[in-house]
Design a protein around this motif. Structure first.
Motif, mmCIF file in Angstrom:
data_model
loop_
_atom_site.group_PDB
_atom_site.id
_atom_site.type_symbol
_atom_site.label_atom_id
_atom_site.label_comp_id
_atom_site.label_asym_id
_atom_site.label_seq_id
_atom_site.Cartn_x
_atom_site.Cartn_y
_atom_site.Cartn_z
ATOM 1 N N ASP A 140 22.932 4.229 -0.546
ATOM 2 C CA ASP A 140 22.331 4.343 0.785
ATOM 3 C C ASP A 140 21.013 3.579 0.781
ATOM 4 O O ASP A 140 20.624 2.978 -0.232
ATOM 5 C CB ASP A 140 22.126 5.809 1.183
ATOM 6 C CG ASP A 140 21.361 6.609 0.120
ATOM 7 O OD1 ASP A 140 20.480 6.018 -0.570
ATOM 8 O OD2 ASP A 140 21.635 7.800 -0.043
ATOM 9 N N LEU A 141 20.333 3.610 1.919
ATOM 10 C CA LEU A 141 19.103 2.844 2.064
ATOM 11 C C LEU A 141 18.026 3.317 1.097
ATOM 12 O O LEU A 141 17.294 2.498 0.510
ATOM 13 C CB LEU A 141 18.607 2.935 3.505
ATOM 14 C CG LEU A 141 17.386 2.098 3.870
ATOM 15 C CD1 LEU A 141 17.598 0.632 3.505
ATOM 16 C CD2 LEU A 141 17.079 2.226 5.359
ATOM 17 N N VAL A 155 13.956 -9.543 -3.348
ATOM 18 C CA VAL A 155 15.277 -9.199 -3.863
ATOM 19 C C VAL A 155 16.360 -9.812 -2.981
ATOM 20 O O VAL A 155 16.139 -10.099 -1.806
ATOM 21 C CB VAL A 155 15.488 -7.667 -3.937
ATOM 22 C CG1 VAL A 155 14.549 -7.038 -4.939
ATOM 23 C CG2 VAL A 155 15.351 -7.017 -2.558
ATOM 24 N N MET A 156 17.524 -9.998 -3.584
ATOM 25 C CA MET A 156 18.707 -10.436 -2.859
ATOM 26 C C MET A 156 19.570 -9.214 -2.591
ATOM 27 O O MET A 156 19.830 -8.425 -3.495
ATOM 28 C CB MET A 156 19.495 -11.461 -3.677
ATOM 29 C CG MET A 156 20.768 -11.953 -3.027
ATOM 30 S SD MET A 156 20.499 -13.040 -1.630
ATOM 31 C CE MET A 156 20.210 -14.607 -2.488
ATOM 32 N N VAL A 157 19.979 -9.056 -1.344
ATOM 33 C CA VAL A 157 20.878 -7.970 -0.950
ATOM 34 C C VAL A 157 22.268 -8.581 -0.800
ATOM 35 O O VAL A 157 22.463 -9.486 0.015
ATOM 36 C CB VAL A 157 20.423 -7.336 0.376
ATOM 37 C CG1 VAL A 157 21.285 -6.116 0.703
ATOM 38 C CG2 VAL A 157 18.954 -6.948 0.313
ATOM 39 N N LYS A 158 23.230 -8.123 -1.600
ATOM 40 C CA LYS A 158 24.541 -8.767 -1.656
ATOM 41 C C LYS A 158 25.666 -7.790 -1.392
ATOM 42 O O LYS A 158 25.640 -6.642 -1.837
ATOM 43 C CB LYS A 158 24.794 -9.358 -3.052
ATOM 44 C CG LYS A 158 23.997 -10.569 -3.429
ATOM 45 C CD LYS A 158 24.479 -11.031 -4.795
ATOM 46 C CE LYS A 158 23.745 -12.257 -5.270
ATOM 47 N NZ LYS A 158 24.252 -12.666 -6.602
ATOM 48 N N ALA A 159 26.695 -8.294 -0.710
ATOM 49 C CA ALA A 159 27.944 -7.551 -0.592
ATOM 50 C C ALA A 159 28.652 -7.612 -1.943
ATOM 51 O O ALA A 159 28.939 -8.697 -2.440
ATOM 52 C CB ALA A 159 28.820 -8.163 0.498
ATOM 53 N N LEU A 177 13.878 -5.254 3.666
ATOM 54 C CA LEU A 177 15.019 -4.675 2.954
ATOM 55 C C LEU A 177 15.792 -3.722 3.849
ATOM 56 O O LEU A 177 17.031 -3.719 3.850
ATOM 57 C CB LEU A 177 14.535 -3.945 1.702
ATOM 58 C CG LEU A 177 15.609 -3.177 0.902
ATOM 59 C CD1 LEU A 177 16.683 -4.132 0.399
ATOM 60 C CD2 LEU A 177 14.988 -2.422 -0.260
ATOM 61 N N ARG A 178 15.076 -2.906 4.624
ATOM 62 C CA ARG A 178 15.754 -1.960 5.517
ATOM 63 C C ARG A 178 16.632 -2.689 6.528
ATOM 64 O O ARG A 178 17.740 -2.252 6.847
ATOM 65 C CB ARG A 178 14.726 -1.073 6.224
ATOM 66 C CG ARG A 178 14.026 -0.106 5.274
ATOM 67 C CD ARG A 178 12.967 0.750 5.958
ATOM 68 N NE ARG A 178 12.367 1.667 5.002
ATOM 69 C CZ ARG A 178 12.890 2.861 4.670
ATOM 70 N NH1 ARG A 178 13.998 3.255 5.258
ATOM 71 N NH2 ARG A 178 12.294 3.635 3.794
ATOM 72 N N THR A 179 16.150 -3.818 7.006
ATOM 73 C CA THR A 179 16.932 -4.609 7.962
ATOM 74 C C THR A 179 18.118 -5.272 7.278
ATOM 75 O O THR A 179 19.254 -5.217 7.762
ATOM 76 C CB THR A 179 16.042 -5.688 8.607
ATOM 77 O OG1 THR A 179 14.977 -5.047 9.311
ATOM 78 C CG2 THR A 179 16.841 -6.546 9.574
ATOM 79 N N GLU A 180 17.869 -5.917 6.138
ATOM 80 C CA GLU A 180 18.923 -6.659 5.449
ATOM 81 C C GLU A 180 20.000 -5.738 4.886
ATOM 82 O O GLU A 180 21.185 -6.095 4.882
ATOM 83 C CB GLU A 180 18.331 -7.513 4.321
ATOM 84 C CG GLU A 180 17.461 -8.666 4.793
ATOM 85 C CD GLU A 180 18.218 -9.656 5.645
ATOM 86 O OE1 GLU A 180 19.444 -9.822 5.446
ATOM 87 O OE2 GLU A 180 17.599 -10.259 6.532
ATOM 88 N N TYR A 181 19.615 -4.563 4.419
ATOM 89 C CA TYR A 181 20.599 -3.642 3.857
ATOM 90 C C TYR A 181 21.635 -3.269 4.912
ATOM 91 O O TYR A 181 22.849 -3.345 4.668
ATOM 92 C CB TYR A 181 19.913 -2.382 3.328
ATOM 93 C CG TYR A 181 20.870 -1.371 2.726
ATOM 94 C CD1 TYR A 181 21.266 -1.461 1.400
ATOM 95 C CD2 TYR A 181 21.386 -0.328 3.505
ATOM 96 C CE1 TYR A 181 22.160 -0.544 0.852
ATOM 97 C CE2 TYR A 181 22.276 0.595 2.970
ATOM 98 C CZ TYR A 181 22.663 0.479 1.645
ATOM 99 O OH TYR A 181 23.546 1.386 1.111
#
Length: 445
Positions: A140-141, A155-159, A177-181
């Motif tokens: 979760d977030l 950081v990179m947020v990845k599927a 991060l909250r937006t990208e997650y």
């Protein structure tokens, strides 16, 4: 050797596979959508079967229709090309369960490498360098925020189930991060049916370098050099070259050894690619992902190493030895590939349309792998790739000069195309120096 081969793909890669199959005396069978009925790969095949309408889900991803085509034509084997079903482990299992030969890695290797988190953990256990990141999905977030705080921004947020540059975002702080997650998770659920998210260290200045591997029929894994893939837009490759101008002989040895370890860790068979990120400031590299298929950019490796990778794939699938001596592999010269896409050369937005003029360049060291000819129409249903312009020379400088001449000689009108961008790139001082990174296209724009 395999006697009949169904190519479960379209466009330039289907045409390229068919070319090798026919050279080897293998009966080549094409499947196509209604929209692609007039393309060269259909007419050049020994036999062709329409498997559905333009929508890929009803044609090129339609497993039942493809298997029915294989049965009706008496195909002995299926080559998936790249994209579509090429990295679908269930399809690979179904093909083999149907008594057909699958021209690709085993399904368990596809499964193991298909999840980025699982792949990272497997590679780390095998001694392959991985970037700092999560070993489990960020559930979760709050978990993502905690992981990012430990790893350190950016950081990179990845599927976790993504690939090919899709399903990624960069966060420089917690707000981002909250937006990208949420964005990446939503995209991953929609595109891949799996919302698992990986948080990994992001390197602002990095090069994208990959290694071609081939798992042989006798169990050995060999590496056929590296490819530089840092000229990208929206994390999608536009130019590839081999050898990489950033890789010294010592670094190359480390790259190739790590790639072989990666393949051995999953008992890899057939063609695959180990993709890495290289920090040019420290010469450290980190595992990014393994593509369990033939890559779009495989021709540069073919020209530098003097092999036909599709032939080698077919030989592995048939249980045969390679055409080359794995102990005597050595690169020769330099090769560059330019992806000719139906897209605006400034903003890179798709621009399909009818092809009014199509005259390919020719000459020493020039190869064109194309999916279209004059009079065809580039439709909006599929990837915008129209052709790959591959040039080679004894040196990088010679290859670049041949690329400039070939771009200028490629007469293409009708759809929008990115040839003007390549003319600009091939005169760009940063690219010419060889000292460039994945930000080069954004700096040019």
């Amino acid at each position: 050797m395999i006697e009949s081969l169904l190519v479960a793909n379209r466009g330039e890669i289907a045409r390229r596979i068919i070319r090798t199959a026919k050279r080897l005396g293998i009966r080549a069978i094409a499947v196509h959508s209604e929209a692609d009925a007039g393309l060269p790969f259909v007419t050049e095949a020994d036999e062709a079967v329409c498997v559905g309408p333009a929508n890929p889900a009803q044609s090129y991803r339609n497993v039942e229709a493809i298997l029915a085509a294989a049965k009706s034509t008496g195909a002995q084997a299926i080559h998936p090309g790249y994209g579509f079903l090429s990295e679908n482990a269930d399809f690979a299992r179904t093909v083999e369960a149907s008594g057909l030969i699958w021209v690709g890695p085993r399904a368990d290797a596809i499964t193991a490498m298909g999840d980025k988190i699982n792949a990272r953990n497997l590679m780390a256990a095998a001694g392959v360098p991985v970037a700092p990141g999560t070993t489990d999905p960020a559930a979760d977030l709050d978990a993502a925020v905690a992981a990012a705080a430990e790893i350190g921004y950016p950081v990179m947020v990845k599927a976790a189930a993504g690939g090919g540059g899709m399903g990624m975002g960069v966060a420089t702080d917690e707000t981002a991060l909250r937006t990208e997650y949420d964005k990446v998770r939503s995209f991953a659920e929609r595109m891949f049916g799996d919302g698992s998210v990986l948080i990994e260290r992001y390197f602002p200045r990095v090069r994208h370098v990959e290694v071609q591997i081939l798992g042989l029929a006798d169990g050995r894994v060999v590496a056929l050099g590296e490819r530089e893939c840092s000229v990208q837009r929206r994390n999608q490759k536009l130019v590839e070259e081999s050898p990489s101008p950033a890789v010294s002989p010592e670094l190359r040895e480390r790259f190739l050894a790590a790639a072989v370890r990666a393949g051995e860790a999953v008992g890899y068979r057939n063609a695959g690619t180990v993709e890495c990120l290289l920090d040019p400031a420290t010469n450290e590299f980190f595992f990014l992902e393994m593509n369990t298929r033939l890559q779009v950019e495989h021709p540069v490796t073919e020209l530098v190493y003097g092999v036909d990778l599709v032939e080698e794939q077919l030989r592995v699938a048939a249980g045969l030895a390679p055409t080359f001596d794995p102990e005597a592999l050595a690169p020769r010269g330099h090769a560059i590939e330019l992806r000719i896409n139906a897209e605006d050369p400034k903003r890179f937005l798709p621009g399909p349309g009818a092809i009014k003029t199509w005259v390919e360049p020719t000459g020493e060291g020039v190869r064109v792998d194309s999916g279209y000819i004059e009079g065809n129409t580039v439709t909006p249903f599929y990837d915008s790739l129209m052709a790959k312009l591959i040039v080679s020379g004894t040196t990088r400088a010679e290859a670049i000069e041949r690329a400039k001449a070939a771009v200028a000689a490629f007469d293409l009108t009708g759809p929008k195309n990115n040839l003007p961008f390549f003319a600009e790139l091939l005169g760009n001082e940063e690219f010419l120096s060889g000292d460039y990174d994945t930000g080069i296209v954004s700096r040019m724009r």
